[in-house]
Design a protein around this motif. Structure first.
Motif, short mmCIF file in Angstrom:
data_model
loop_
_atom_site.label_atom_id
_atom_site.label_comp_id
_atom_site.label_asym_id
_atom_site.label_seq_id
_atom_site.Cartn_x
_atom_site.Cartn_y
_atom_site.Cartn_z
N LEU A 160 -9.88 12.85 1.99
CA LEU A 160 -9.34 12.33 0.73
C LEU A 160 -10.26 11.25 0.16
CD1 LEU A 160 -5.59 12.04 1.81
CD2 LEU A 160 -6.73 13.98 0.69
N THR A 161 -10.16 11.04 -1.12
CA THR A 161 -11.03 10.12 -1.84
C THR A 161 -10.68 8.67 -1.55
OG1 THR A 161 -11.14 11.77 -3.59
CG2 THR A 161 -11.95 9.56 -4.13
N GLU A 162 -11.64 7.95 -1.00
CA GLU A 162 -11.43 6.55 -0.68
C GLU A 162 -11.19 5.73 -1.94
OE1 GLU A 162 -10.14 4.55 1.58
OE2 GLU A 162 -11.69 5.16 2.98
N ASN A 163 -10.40 4.68 -1.81
CA ASN A 163 -10.07 3.67 -2.82
C ASN A 163 -8.94 4.08 -3.77
OD1 ASN A 163 -12.28 2.09 -1.84
ND2 ASN A 163 -13.65 3.26 -3.16
N SER A 164 -8.56 5.31 -3.77
CA SER A 164 -7.53 5.81 -4.68
C SER A 164 -6.14 5.36 -4.25
CB SER A 164 -7.60 7.34 -4.70
OG SER A 164 -6.42 7.91 -5.18
N SER A 165 -5.29 5.06 -5.22
CA SER A 165 -3.90 4.70 -4.88
C SER A 165 -3.15 5.89 -4.28
CB SER A 165 -3.16 4.17 -6.11
OG SER A 165 -3.19 5.11 -7.15
N SER A 166 -3.62 7.08 -4.53
CA SER A 166 -3.06 8.27 -3.89
C SER A 166 -3.73 8.56 -2.56
CB SER A 166 -3.21 9.51 -4.79
OG SER A 166 -2.39 9.44 -5.90
N CYS A 167 -5.05 8.58 -2.57
CA CYS A 167 -5.79 9.18 -1.46
C CYS A 167 -6.54 8.22 -0.55
CB CYS A 167 -6.77 10.21 -2.03
SG CYS A 167 -5.94 11.60 -2.82
N SER B 194 0.85 -1.18 0.00
CA SER B 194 0.00 0.00 0.00
C SER B 194 0.89 1.24 0.00
CB SER B 194 -0.96 -0.03 1.19
OG SER B 194 -0.27 0.11 2.41
N GLY B 195 0.30 2.40 0.29
CA GLY B 195 1.06 3.65 0.22
C GLY B 195 2.27 3.69 1.12
N SER B 196 2.16 3.12 2.30
CA SER B 196 3.31 3.11 3.22
C SER B 196 4.49 2.35 2.62
CB SER B 196 2.91 2.48 4.56
OG SER B 196 1.89 3.24 5.17
N GLU B 197 4.19 1.26 1.95
CA GLU B 197 5.26 0.47 1.32
C GLU B 197 5.83 1.20 0.10
OE1 GLU B 197 3.11 -2.01 4.01
OE2 GLU B 197 2.28 -1.00 2.26
N ALA C 203 -0.91 8.08 3.37
CA ALA C 203 0.21 7.58 4.19
C ALA C 203 1.17 8.70 4.56
CB ALA C 203 0.94 6.46 3.44
N ARG C 204 1.54 9.52 3.57
CA ARG C 204 2.49 10.62 3.83
C ARG C 204 1.92 11.58 4.87
NH1 ARG C 204 7.27 10.32 2.90
NH2 ARG C 204 7.60 10.84 0.73
N LEU C 205 0.65 11.94 4.72
CA LEU C 205 0.04 12.89 5.67
C LEU C 205 -0.11 12.27 7.05
CD1 LEU C 205 -2.71 14.58 3.44
CD2 LEU C 205 -0.36 15.34 3.88
N SER C 206 -0.57 11.02 7.11
CA SER C 206 -0.74 10.34 8.40
C SER C 206 0.59 10.20 9.13
CB SER C 206 -1.37 8.96 8.20
OG SER C 206 -2.67 9.09 7.72
N ASP D 93 4.21 14.58 -1.59
CA ASP D 93 5.07 15.60 -0.99
C ASP D 93 4.50 17.01 -1.19
OD1 ASP D 93 6.80 13.64 -0.08
OD2 ASP D 93 8.19 13.86 -1.77
N VAL D 94 3.88 17.25 -2.35
CA VAL D 94 3.21 18.53 -2.59
C VAL D 94 2.08 18.72 -1.58
CG1 VAL D 94 1.71 19.78 -4.21
CG2 VAL D 94 3.81 18.70 -5.04
#
Length: 164
Positions: A106-113, A62-65, A136-139, A90-91
């Motif tokens: 943020l939008t659920e299910n998105s690879s970004s959000c 996932s995003g953390s990885e 992940a970055r924000l959390s 990062d932006v």
């Protein structure tokens, strides 16, 4: 009133991979728009991705990885978008820090959000538990991240803190 980062597609902006938005119709989201200082952002567009663009999913975690370098974001066209989506995250973080933003919707299910679910990497519409790269970055940086489905929890938090 709080400044809150909100995925631009949730606000009616046609910025998703297919040039659409995500309609949100619930009282808690209406409360958010009417009572808070909204800062819109599409991290994928901020990272320079076009509209429309090939859908992309996270492979190997996932995003953390992805942020740890052990998973990748690949488009259905087989292009590796990992670096661009990390840049978008990062932006988002820089925007939050510069504007003293503590919450994001943020939008659920998105690879970004995605904040609880993302697509599983098979491009078959199957979702799995996981977090997107921006979420992940924000959390990891101490922000509280919600989705369009959990904005009621944000509302409860904001309204409770006002009464203290």
């Amino acid at each position: 009133m709080n400044k809150i980062l909100v995925s631009a597609c949730l606000l009616g902006c046609a910025v998703r991979y297919n040039g659409s938005d995500v309609g949100v119709h619930n009282n808690d989201f209406d409360w958010l728009i009417e009572t808070q200082d909204i800062v819109p952002l599409c991290p994928e567009v901020a990272a320079g991705l076009p509209i429309p663009r090939a859908p992309a999913e996270i492979f190997g975690g996932s995003g953390s990885e992805v942020l740890a370098g052990t998973a990748r974001v690949i488009g259905i066209d087989h292009k590796d978008l990992t670096d661009q989506l990390i840049w978008g995250a990062d932006v988002a973080l820089s925007l939050c820090r510069n504007q003293d933003i503590k919450f994001a919707v943020l939008t659920e299910n998105s690879s970004s959000c995605g904040s609880k679910f993302i697509y599983d990497g098979s491009f078959s519409g199957v979702k799995k538990k996981g977090i997107g790269i921006v979420a992940a970055r924000l959390s990891e940086s101490g922000l509280l991240v919600f989705s369009q489905h959990t904005v009621g929890s944000l509302r409860d938090l904001v309204e409770t803190s006002r009464s203290i």
